[in-house]
Design a protein around this motif. Sequence first.
Motif, short mmCIF file in Angstrom:
data_model
loop_
_atom_site.label_atom_id
_atom_site.label_comp_id
_atom_site.label_asym_id
_atom_site.label_seq_id
_atom_site.Cartn_x
_atom_site.Cartn_y
_atom_site.Cartn_z
N GLN A 133 34.69 38.40 28.05
CA GLN A 133 33.35 38.81 27.61
C GLN A 133 32.45 38.88 28.83
O GLN A 133 32.49 38.00 29.67
CB GLN A 133 32.75 37.77 26.65
CG GLN A 133 33.61 37.44 25.44
CD GLN A 133 33.57 38.54 24.39
OE1 GLN A 133 32.68 39.37 24.42
NE2 GLN A 133 34.55 38.54 23.50
N SER A 134 31.63 39.87 28.89
CA SER A 134 30.67 39.96 29.99
C SER A 134 29.63 41.01 29.68
O SER A 134 29.83 41.85 28.80
CB SER A 134 31.38 40.32 31.30
OG SER A 134 30.43 40.58 32.34
N LEU A 135 28.53 40.99 30.40
CA LEU A 135 27.52 42.03 30.25
C LEU A 135 27.89 43.27 31.07
O LEU A 135 27.29 44.33 30.88
CB LEU A 135 26.15 41.51 30.69
CG LEU A 135 25.61 40.37 29.84
CD1 LEU A 135 24.35 39.80 30.47
CD2 LEU A 135 25.31 40.87 28.43
N ILE A 136 28.84 43.13 31.99
CA ILE A 136 29.18 44.28 32.84
C ILE A 136 30.61 44.73 32.58
O ILE A 136 31.42 44.03 31.95
CB ILE A 136 29.00 43.95 34.34
CG1 ILE A 136 30.04 42.92 34.80
CG2 ILE A 136 27.59 43.48 34.65
CD1 ILE A 136 30.19 42.84 36.32
N HIS A 137 30.91 45.92 33.03
CA HIS A 137 32.28 46.45 33.04
C HIS A 137 32.33 47.42 34.21
O HIS A 137 31.79 48.52 34.12
CB HIS A 137 32.61 47.15 31.72
CG HIS A 137 34.00 47.76 31.71
ND1 HIS A 137 35.08 47.16 31.09
CD2 HIS A 137 34.49 48.89 32.27
CE1 HIS A 137 36.17 47.90 31.27
NE2 HIS A 137 35.83 48.96 31.97
N VAL A 138 32.94 47.00 35.31
CA VAL A 138 32.96 47.83 36.52
C VAL A 138 34.39 48.00 37.01
O VAL A 138 35.07 47.03 37.36
CB VAL A 138 32.09 47.20 37.64
CG1 VAL A 138 32.10 48.08 38.89
CG2 VAL A 138 30.66 46.99 37.15
N ASP A 139 34.84 49.26 37.01
CA ASP A 139 36.20 49.58 37.45
C ASP A 139 36.26 49.68 38.96
O ASP A 139 35.35 50.25 39.57
CB ASP A 139 36.62 50.94 36.87
CG ASP A 139 36.61 50.97 35.36
OD1 ASP A 139 37.64 50.62 34.75
OD2 ASP A 139 35.56 51.32 34.78
N TRP A 140 37.34 49.15 39.56
CA TRP A 140 37.55 49.46 40.97
C TRP A 140 39.02 49.66 41.28
O TRP A 140 39.91 49.14 40.66
CB TRP A 140 36.86 48.49 41.92
CG TRP A 140 37.01 47.04 41.62
CD1 TRP A 140 36.47 46.36 40.58
CD2 TRP A 140 37.75 46.10 42.40
NE1 TRP A 140 36.81 45.06 40.65
CE2 TRP A 140 37.59 44.86 41.76
CE3 TRP A 140 38.51 46.16 43.57
CZ2 TRP A 140 38.18 43.70 42.24
CZ3 TRP A 140 39.08 45.00 44.06
CH2 TRP A 140 38.92 43.79 43.39
N MET A 141 39.26 50.50 42.26
CA MET A 141 40.55 51.13 42.49
C MET A 141 41.44 50.27 43.38
O MET A 141 41.03 49.86 44.47
CB MET A 141 40.33 52.51 43.12
CG MET A 141 39.85 53.56 42.11
SD MET A 141 38.37 53.10 41.13
CE MET A 141 37.08 53.48 42.33
N ILE A 142 42.64 50.00 42.87
CA ILE A 142 43.59 49.19 43.64
C ILE A 142 44.92 49.91 43.81
O ILE A 142 45.85 49.35 44.39
CB ILE A 142 43.82 47.81 42.98
CG1 ILE A 142 44.45 47.98 41.59
CG2 ILE A 142 42.48 47.04 42.85
CD1 ILE A 142 45.00 46.68 41.01
N GLY A 143 45.03 51.14 43.32
CA GLY A 143 46.29 51.89 43.44
C GLY A 143 46.25 52.88 44.58
O GLY A 143 45.18 53.31 45.01
N SER A 144 47.44 53.23 45.07
CA SER A 144 47.57 54.26 46.11
C SER A 144 49.04 54.60 46.26
O SER A 144 49.88 54.03 45.56
CB SER A 144 47.02 53.73 47.45
OG SER A 144 47.98 52.87 48.05
N ALA A 145 49.38 55.47 47.20
CA ALA A 145 50.77 55.83 47.46
C ALA A 145 51.53 54.65 48.08
O ALA A 145 52.76 54.71 48.21
CB ALA A 145 50.85 57.04 48.38
#
Lengths: 408, 408
Positions: free
Chosen positions: A372-384
């Motif tokens: 549960q949280s007031l925020i939802h922030v995606d960040w990128m951890i994938g690559s080739a």
Amino acid sequence: MTIPHDDLAQRIDLLAQIALKIGVGLQSGQELIVNAPLESVPLVRAIARHAYRAGAAAVLVNYADDMMKLIHFDDGMDASFDHAPVWRYESVARALSEGAALLNIFGADPNLLANVDPRRKARSERAHGMAAQKLFTIIGGVQASWSIIPFAHPAWAKAMFPDLGEAEAVSRLWREIFKATRLDAPDPVADWAAHVARLHARAAMLNDRRFDALHFTGPGTDLRVGLLPGHVWAGGTVTTTTGITCLPNIPTEEVFTMPHRDRVDGVVRATKPLSHGSLMSGIEVKFEAGRIVAADAQVGGEVFRNLIATDDGAARLGEVALVPHASPISQSGLLFLNTLFDENAASHIAIGRALAINAPGGDIAASPGANQSLIHVDWMIGSAEIDVDGLAADGTASPLMRQGEFVA
Amino acid sequence: MTIPHDDLAQRIDLLAQIALKIGVGLQSGQELIVNAPLESVPLVRAIARHAYRAGAAAVLVNYADDMMKLIHFDDGMDASFDHAPVWRYESVARALSEGAALLNIFGADPNLLANVDPRRKARSERAHGMAAQKLFTIIGGVQASWSIIPFAHPAWAKAMFPDLGEAEAVSRLWREIFKATRLDAPDPVADWAAHVARLHARAAMLNDRRFDALHFTGPGTDLRVGLLPGHVWAGGTVTTTTGITCLPNIPTEEVFTMPHRDRVDGVVRATKPLSHGSLMSGIEVKFEAGRIVAADAQVGGEVFRNLIATDDGAARLGEVALVPHASPISQSGLLFLNTLFDENAASHIAIGRALAINAPGGDIAASPGANQSLIHVDWMIGSAEIDVDGLAADGTASPLMRQGEFVA
């Protein structure tokens, strides 16, 4: 090359049609709420025209002026950063619960809040998050049809293509948007149908395999993401509790599910910068028992640390998503400085709020491991350079992605 | 002559300050809701800056795009003309009842709906009127601070000054706006205070005299307007039920009170065209026992007849107002094609809804002679050729205005 003006108008008209047909799945008799940047008037008018032709009961637009945020941060009294207009968020929640569809048009200056005090920004984000609780519940639980589509905002285009003049940068961004949103296809509707079918098949495969956890490995990354018991993989279109099929993100390339809030361990390095009010890059994070216990970044470390301090759940995961490195957005080689695009160029995790759609039976309240949280922030951890294994409950590893591509 | 650009920006900034200080009387900690045309971005930003500096908790803007109305009338399904978003009006009503202030910025193309089917227009107006009932109750009862101010919309300027180029027409309209809103005075705040004091004194005089009716006479006009027993004359600033002093209209020159819904008799000829979605001119009306029993016009007769057919109260009076012919707006000799200005150039009557502020004790529900309607449309019946007498209950006439000027 600049797109001829009339051609651009035609494509914007097509984007409007796709937004209604594929995005929100507008039904005759529905109200349509459009959240839009001031700059997107031509797109909004095209949407309104097609929405009324499709039988909309009303089209209601909430235009947002980015400058108003800056004016607030520049001139607002300190107490105002803990305030948000609950009535405004709840009015949209009411409209959605009464049957309206919600279309968000994204387009903003990614550097807008670069010089704003990160603590004020975090306080304001928290206040707005609290004010939007009812709305988030409806959206997250897909109790109404909604979608997000992009608009080539001039400041966004200039941030992506600083060496081009503004008009040329906007044209260039539109071309990338049209490519990513499949408007270049001879039959965009058919193309979207085929793409959605692929995402559904991938989500179904992952739902069948019932992994206990995912294991991400690569440069700077050795991360185990425990999955919620009974977790549901989603991707592509969803069907609302009211029976409408909608596509919440245009473009979309991801399949995603719910991590267990207490079962994330290891280290992870972001593979792309994160644009969230201002730009953060080179983020490196350490998780212990689900919680971020150390976080740094080459740029924007303080902003990131303020972000995860929003509340307890802001330092835990609410989503994990798999995206092949071969996705068209990834292959463009561009950093879009915007989650709607960048999260669809790479596998990612989101700090903050979990989504009801990923909970067993869609019931997040009955899922104690849901964050549960007031925020939802995606960040990128994938690559080739990133491999992903699915882990069974006994620890057995099955290769899922190798060098950024699905192998299963 | 064109106003130099920096001068114009300064005046717009001054208008923003007057709107907050004199108009809504913004208090520290209040939310401010701004309804604004898309074209008025510079004014809105200036208002936001001054509002935050004055301690606003938040500034929320609802931008309206005139084109959306046209798109609706062009492309909407028939049933959509009986629909209005109740949740949207009620959200503003909620915000006001929770303490927010409301600032409406007027500026629109007076010819916008000239080619729209008058029946559809009337249906839509009725639907929106019904949806706005709670909001009207709060505004009419001055339960929250609110104000309307003008903005020199390009299409409005061109309609007023068709022989000028657009930029020149806008400059000309701004000059007229600055004059009418007393921004040309050396000290506009002091000038407004003196003007408001004059309006208060005039209303007090009329309240003391307790006329039973007003009698308008002049070319084409011989109209007796019975007043509500216990009627209250108002004009200038008002104090909200929450104790805030606000000035609901900028500019304003009128003192006004409540007719008895059943006691209006005779004939009346409009002295200026009425701009309400489209332009109506040469309106001639006959009243019997409060109700319009015949109505014609040189232009727009059908529009007018559709308007008064909105509901039963739409053919009866909700307001009568006295404005000296010497008022600055009247002396400009211009037709502004807009009620905010034109009603302040001449004595007028309003068909439709009565205002709680004119009811004894502000309680419209306890005033059986008060008119109810979904509409409230002012039209001008005063000029230099019109005399007004106050009538006592026994029929004794006292001269009130001669050739358009107050004599008492």
